[in-house]
Scaffold this motif. Structure first.
Motif, short mmCIF file in Angstrom:
data_model
loop_
_atom_site.label_atom_id
_atom_site.label_comp_id
_atom_site.label_asym_id
_atom_site.label_seq_id
_atom_site.Cartn_x
_atom_site.Cartn_y
_atom_site.Cartn_z
N TRP A 192 0.85 -1.20 0.00
CA TRP A 192 0.00 0.00 0.00
C TRP A 192 0.88 1.23 0.00
O TRP A 192 1.81 1.35 0.80
CB TRP A 192 -0.92 -0.01 1.21
CG TRP A 192 -1.90 -1.13 1.16
CD1 TRP A 192 -3.08 -1.16 0.46
CD2 TRP A 192 -1.80 -2.41 1.81
NE1 TRP A 192 -3.70 -2.38 0.65
CE2 TRP A 192 -2.95 -3.16 1.47
CE3 TRP A 192 -0.86 -3.00 2.66
CZ2 TRP A 192 -3.17 -4.45 1.93
CZ3 TRP A 192 -1.06 -4.29 3.13
CH2 TRP A 192 -2.21 -5.01 2.76
N SER A 193 0.54 2.18 -0.86
CA SER A 193 1.40 3.35 -1.04
C SER A 193 1.20 4.41 0.04
O SER A 193 2.03 5.30 0.18
CB SER A 193 1.17 3.96 -2.42
OG SER A 193 -0.19 4.38 -2.54
N SER A 194 0.09 4.34 0.77
CA SER A 194 -0.19 5.36 1.78
C SER A 194 -1.02 4.76 2.91
O SER A 194 -1.65 3.71 2.75
CB SER A 194 -0.95 6.54 1.18
OG SER A 194 -2.26 6.14 0.82
N LYS A 195 -1.01 5.45 4.01
CA LYS A 195 -1.83 5.04 5.15
C LYS A 195 -3.31 5.04 4.78
O LYS A 195 -4.05 4.12 5.17
CB LYS A 195 -1.57 6.00 6.32
CG LYS A 195 -2.48 5.80 7.52
CD LYS A 195 -2.11 6.76 8.64
CE LYS A 195 -2.41 8.18 8.30
NZ LYS A 195 -2.15 9.10 9.43
N GLU A 196 -3.75 6.04 4.05
CA GLU A 196 -5.16 6.13 3.70
C GLU A 196 -5.60 4.97 2.81
O GLU A 196 -6.69 4.42 2.97
CB GLU A 196 -5.43 7.47 3.01
CG GLU A 196 -5.35 8.68 3.92
CD GLU A 196 -3.92 9.07 4.28
OE1 GLU A 196 -3.74 9.84 5.24
OE2 GLU A 196 -2.98 8.61 3.60
N GLU A 197 -4.75 4.60 1.85
CA GLU A 197 -5.06 3.46 0.98
C GLU A 197 -5.15 2.18 1.81
O GLU A 197 -6.06 1.36 1.63
CB GLU A 197 -3.98 3.31 -0.09
CG GLU A 197 -4.25 2.15 -1.05
CD GLU A 197 -3.09 1.89 -1.99
OE1 GLU A 197 -3.21 0.97 -2.81
OE2 GLU A 197 -2.06 2.59 -1.90
N LEU A 198 -4.21 2.00 2.73
CA LEU A 198 -4.22 0.82 3.60
C LEU A 198 -5.49 0.78 4.45
O LEU A 198 -6.14 -0.28 4.56
CB LEU A 198 -2.99 0.83 4.50
CG LEU A 198 -2.96 -0.18 5.65
CD1 LEU A 198 -3.11 -1.60 5.15
CD2 LEU A 198 -1.67 -0.01 6.46
#
Length: 208
Positions: free
Chosen positions: A64-70
């Motif tokens: 996952w490229s970002s915390k929000e995507e995760l």
């Protein structure tokens, strides 16, 4: 957390050339969901997720490229909509239908739905993508089923003929969410029993 699906059903797409470990995926998503429920978006970091999942930070970033995507994928991973077909909403005997819906609700309450909902509501304006993920995986399937159930109740004379299914369902959902999220509330409310009370207060003449 509520309703976790088999590892094969994880929704995040693998990145090209990097083999995926389903056990690591599941551990990361569970850890992200737990931290989000406990601390919200701002209180969650990739580093914390990696530590709780027992994986390297790079393992998370590879997926996952970002915390929000995760977090969006973690919320999808926790989906808890009832596993009922349209036909079952239309044909199951009422005691069985209500019992299965109440059981799903009770399971979700026991497995941490309340804190996750509270964090989702709190972040719905600053991080709308998280509420969209929840709505697509849990909210919308529940709503479609609920509308079928209310429409059936009207057809079968269990609700007044002039009942508006949207309004009736909003009353039911609002009461249940309020009970789950807003204090004062019990430590472990019996959501199945409470949902049955709400249905009756909303006008359902439920057969026994």
């Amino acid at each position: 957390m509520a309703g976790q699906h088999a590892d094969a059903e994880l929704t995040s797409a693998p990145r090209a050339g990097r083999p995926r470990d389903p056990d690591a995926d599941a551990a990361i998503l569970r850890a992200a969901l737990e931290l989000f429920a406990e601390r919200g978006v701002e209180g969650t970091s990739i580093e914390q997720v990696a530590k709780r999942a027992g994986v390297a930070r790079l393992t998370v970033y590879r997926r996952w490229s970002s915390k929000e995507e995760l977090l969006a994928h973690a919320i999808e991973f926790a989906r808890n909509a009832p596993d009922l077909s349209e036909e079952e909403y239309d044909t199951l005997p009422w005691p069985e239908l209500v019992g299965r819906l109440g059981g799903t609700m009770a399971e979700a309450a026991d497995n941490g739905l309340a804190p996750m909902l509270a964090q989702l509501i709190g972040s719905s304006f600053t991080h709308p993508e998280l509420m969209r993920a929840f709505w697509a995986s849990s909210g919308e399937p529940r709503r479609r089923g609920g509308l079928r159930m209310v429409a059936r109740a009207v057809r079968e004379g269990l609700l007044p003929a002039d009942s508006d299914p949207e309004v009736v369902l909003n009353m039911i959902v609002g009461a249940v969410v309020y009970k789950l999220v807003f204090p004062p509330r019990e430590e472990r409310p019996d959501m199945a029993e409470y949902a049955l009370k709400v249905l009756r207060q909303a006008g359902f003449r439920l057969p026994v």
